[in-house]
Design an enzyme around this catalytic site. Structure first.
Site, mmCIF file in Angstrom:
data_model
loop_
_atom_site.group_PDB
_atom_site.id
_atom_site.type_symbol
_atom_site.label_atom_id
_atom_site.label_comp_id
_atom_site.label_asym_id
_atom_site.label_seq_id
_atom_site.Cartn_x
_atom_site.Cartn_y
_atom_site.Cartn_z
ATOM 1 N N HIS A 89 10.113 -15.067 113.494
ATOM 2 C CA HIS A 89 10.663 -13.656 112.636
ATOM 3 C C HIS A 89 9.816 -12.417 112.776
ATOM 4 O O HIS A 89 10.310 -11.640 113.629
ATOM 5 C CB HIS A 89 10.762 -14.190 111.060
ATOM 6 C CG HIS A 89 11.416 -15.291 110.905
ATOM 7 N ND1 HIS A 89 12.741 -15.415 111.201
ATOM 8 C CD2 HIS A 89 11.122 -16.413 110.244
ATOM 9 C CE1 HIS A 89 13.179 -16.657 110.880
ATOM 10 N NE2 HIS A 89 12.325 -17.106 110.161
ATOM 11 N N ASP B 31 17.424 -21.100 114.254
ATOM 12 C CA ASP B 31 16.831 -21.486 112.841
ATOM 13 C C ASP B 31 17.630 -22.134 111.894
ATOM 14 O O ASP B 31 17.756 -23.384 112.071
ATOM 15 C CB ASP B 31 16.450 -19.819 112.300
ATOM 16 C CG ASP B 31 15.737 -19.896 111.239
ATOM 17 O OD1 ASP B 31 15.228 -20.975 110.874
ATOM 18 O OD2 ASP B 31 15.138 -19.002 110.608
HETATM 19 ZN ZN ZN Z 1 12.590 -21.326 110.242
#
Ligand code: ZN
Length: 466
Positions: free
Chosen positions: A281, A332
């Protein structure tokens, strides 16, 4: 339990001839790729005459660097708000907890196989699975502590995807080291228990084909103790290390309050970051943190579709790439498994923030070419997998694009990548090989009917929870 990948026995030495291909030297014509019986590329020849399997446009197939496969079954079900309008995670969290109360090893295997099949059909050859669901619904380990890791491996055996298993170490419910909450008890391990689990999973990995690998994943700065995190690379001296970092503002506030430093600031000072690390991220960074982290050579594992879905924020891709930062792409939450769309979303997020166009292009490389090439290199580094280029010695991780499509007809070179990413979608992906296993043909996984029906049976079973 699973059996040795039954596809590997079908691999004999084979040849794939492409009218055009992206090689380490750039675009080349009439390329013949020879794949050895071990699934690695043994020879690359340009200017060859057509022979073996013939295709038009051949590209290296990238790694999906971050996935929680079981969340695929929750896709599209968390778009309502709860009673507190400021708590935008309410529906997601409620659903996740109900879901975790029901999921059996069989469900997890079926959902994971389905997600991996979709990854392959999207063009990914490899699934780096950030696997944090370890125990029974009451938090007690299964008789085999690595039972659910084995299920992920079993799914990989069914789908033929290249697996980089990342067992996740998750110990605390926050930076104050509070115990795990009700919804988290299936994730938790103390360091000794985690060590046993990791060893067990490493043993099981030998039952998969030779391209499968294993790393380790401390979940986040909130879930593992500060002292432990400082030693992580020493405790695990080989293989990739992945960790969630600086995803949301509340996380920045929590770490800052307890550790007197922002997450990236703390990680830079204390964790000895280098090219073994993949930080997932990194959507909450100051400009200095962005430059500092890029210079460590750690990969930023970006998940643009999920980050959009969760409202995480916008990764500073312009500054990161200006400082030669490494990137890779992950699906994800698996709310939508779409390779071209991940790359498009990444560039569009920069354009929306900066009021710019072709934000991540350079003077000599189009947006699509630069992002695709960067994703290939970052995915290879982040999984320590010999991949990322059609080159001798690498695993034969490859995909073909449909050049008869309206999006690609008459295009060549970088504009094919731009047309796929910005005008088309993954329906352009016709064929995918993972370590020489030709698992997608004519846009469909060879085992699609069986994998899909097992997934639908799991959903039927879980329908009261979801
Ligand atoms: Zn994750």
């Amino acid at each position: 339990m699973y059996v040795h990948n039954n596809l590997s026995s079908e691999i004999a030495m084979k040849q794939v001839w492409a009218k055009q291909a992206l090689l380490t030297t750039g675009w080349a014509a009439d390329v013949l790729i020879t794949i050895g019986t071990d699934g690695r590329i043994s020879k690359v020849t340009s200017g060859a005459k057509p022979q073996g399997e013939r295709v038009n446009m051949l590209l290296p197939a990238p790694v999906n660097v971050h996935s929680h496969a079981f969340q695929r079954a929750m896709a599209g079900l968390t778009e309502r708000r709860g009673p507190d309008p400021s708590d935008s995670f309410w529906t997601w969290r409620q659903l996740m907890y109900r879901f975790l109360d029901q999921l059996s090893p069989e469900h997890i295997e079926a959902i994971t196989a389905f997600a991996q099949m979709e990854m392959l059909e999207a063009g990914y050859a490899t699934n780096a699975e950030f696997h944090y669901l370890h125990h029974q619904t009451d938090g007690v380990p299964y008789d085999n502590i690595a039972e659910l890791s084995d299920r992920v491996m079993s799914a990989a055996s069914t789908t033929g995807i290249g697996l980089c298993l990342l067992p996740v170490h998750y110990q605390y419910g926050g930076c104050d080291q509070r115990p795990l909450g009700d919804g988290q008890i299936r994730f938790g391990n103390d360091p000794d228990q985690f060590h046993t689990l990791h060893q067990q999973a490493s043993q099981s990995l030998h039952n998969l084909s030779g391209d499968a690998g294993i790393g380790v994943a401390p979940h986040s700065l909130r879930a593992v103790g500060m002292d432990m995190l400082k030693q992580y690379a020493t405790l695990h001296p080989t293989g990739p290390i992945h960790m969630h970092l600086a995803e949301q503002i509340p996380e920045v506030e929590e770490v800052s309050a307890h550790w007197r430093a922002r997450p990236v600031e703390w990680a830079l000072e204390n964790m000895g970051l280098n090219d073994r690390w993949c930080l997932i991220h990194c959507t909450q960074m100051t400009p200095d943190e962005t430059i500092g982290l890029a210079q460590t050579r750690a990969v930023a594992g970006l998940c643009p579709i999920t980050e959009s879905s969760l409202g995480d924020g916008i990764f500073d891709g312009v500054r990161w790439l200006e400082n030669d930062g490494m990137i890779a792409i992950g699906s994800d939450s698996n709310i939508r498994i779409a390779l071209a769309e991940e790359l498009r979303t990444l560039d569009y997020s920069q354009r929306l923030r900066d009021h710019s166009r072709a934000a991540l292009a350079t003077q000599d490389r189009s947006t699509g070419r630069r992002l695709y090439q960067a994703t290939l290199a970052g995915g290879a580094q982040a999984t320590a997998r010999d991949t990322g280029a059609l080159a001798v010695g690498n695993w034969a991780d490859m995909l073909c694009l449909d050049m008869a499509s309206v999006h690609t007809a008459g295009r060549s070179g970088d504009t094919v990548l731009d047309a796929w990413i910005f005008a088309g979608d993954d329906r352009l992906v016709t064929d995918v090989w993972s370590a020489g296993r030709h698992v997608v043909k004519d846009g469909e996984h060879h085992n699609k009917a069986r994998i899909t029906s097992a997934y639908l049976r799991a959903l039927q079973d879980l329908k009261d929870a979801i």
